[in-house]
Design an enzyme around this catalytic site. Structure first.
Site, short mmCIF file in Angstrom:
data_model
loop_
_atom_site.label_atom_id
_atom_site.label_comp_id
_atom_site.label_asym_id
_atom_site.label_seq_id
_atom_site.Cartn_x
_atom_site.Cartn_y
_atom_site.Cartn_z
CB CYS A 90 16.08 122.52 0.83
SG CYS A 90 14.47 122.04 0.17
CG HIS A 192 18.09 118.44 0.01
ND1 HIS A 192 18.11 118.79 1.35
CD2 HIS A 192 16.85 118.68 -0.43
CE1 HIS A 192 16.91 119.21 1.71
NE2 HIS A 192 16.11 119.16 0.65
CD GLU A 194 21.27 117.90 2.64
OE1 GLU A 194 21.61 118.74 1.78
OE2 GLU A 194 20.08 117.64 2.90
#
Ligand code: MN
Length: 214
Positions: A90, A192, A194
């Site tokens: 990001c 993202h 994660e």
């Protein structure tokens, strides 16, 4: 100093040992911090100060944090010197592109032809738009020619930094990933992974790739 637990969990799930690096602006300390690690994740966060890529602030710019910009720029500079592999996420793709000589759109709407909602604003484990992936890239080896991603950004890469190639693009032309062409490993994504890695094995592979390169 904190990061969302999703980053910690993603590194753990991939078999790595997570460490959070506290923000500071002392270059000697930053070099010593880097010496302690094998691979670097540049996490999400505030907007990048446009003065860093030669633009005045547009009225659509969000909040910036000077210490974080200084810290990230030094981290990237010395990680490159020390040949530490980097996964950018990001804000990570934005500050890596800035650090390496590229520029950013201060808001996706400033990119001609942009029409996709890139700030989904909810449900981080839910995907919201597609990306097309280029062949001859690490991303292609993981995802094939396209995948679905979440989207929590309003800035994006404009002019790509020299030495990088675009490896994923949204349907409205917004750059969603880039990889360094030669030398040490840098892969950066605008989404993202994660937040998705708990429900999507392919997203977990991005963290495994960083570990393999470490
Ligand atoms: Mn997006």
């Amino acid at each position: 100093a904190y990061v969302n637990h999703d980053y910690v969990r993603s590194v753990l799930d991939a078999g790595g040992i997570p460490l959070i690096i506290p923000v500071n602006t002392d270059e000697e300390i930053i070099k010593a911090q880097l010496a302690c690690i094998d691979g670097l994740v540049i996490s999400g966060g505030y907007d990048v100060n446009p003065l860093l890529f030669g633009e005045e602030p547009h009225h659509l710019l969000g909040m910036t944090l000077a210490q974080r910009d200084t810290f990230d720029l030094a981290l990237i500079k010395y990680a490159l010197e020390m040949k530490k592999p980097i996964l950018g996420i990001c804000r990570g793709i934005q500050i890596i592109n800035t650090a390496c000589g590229g520029t950013l759109y201060q808001d996706c709407s400033l990119s001609e032809g942009s029409y996709i909602k890139h700030s989904q604003g909810h449900s981080p484990t839910q995907v919201s738009h597609s990306v097309k992936i280029e062949k001859d890239s690490y991303l292609y080896e993981i995802f094939g020619s396209q995948t679905l991603v979440n989207s929590f950004h309003h800035m994006s890469v404009k002019d790509l930094a020299p030495g990088f190639k675009i490896t994923a693009t949204a349907a409205d032309g917004i750059i969603e990933a880039m990889e360094k062409e030669t030398g040490s490993f840098i892969l950066a994504v605008q989404w993202h992974p994660e937040m998705l890695s708990g429900v999507n094995q392919d997203m977990r592979k991005l963290f495994k790739l960083l570990l393999e390169k470490s």
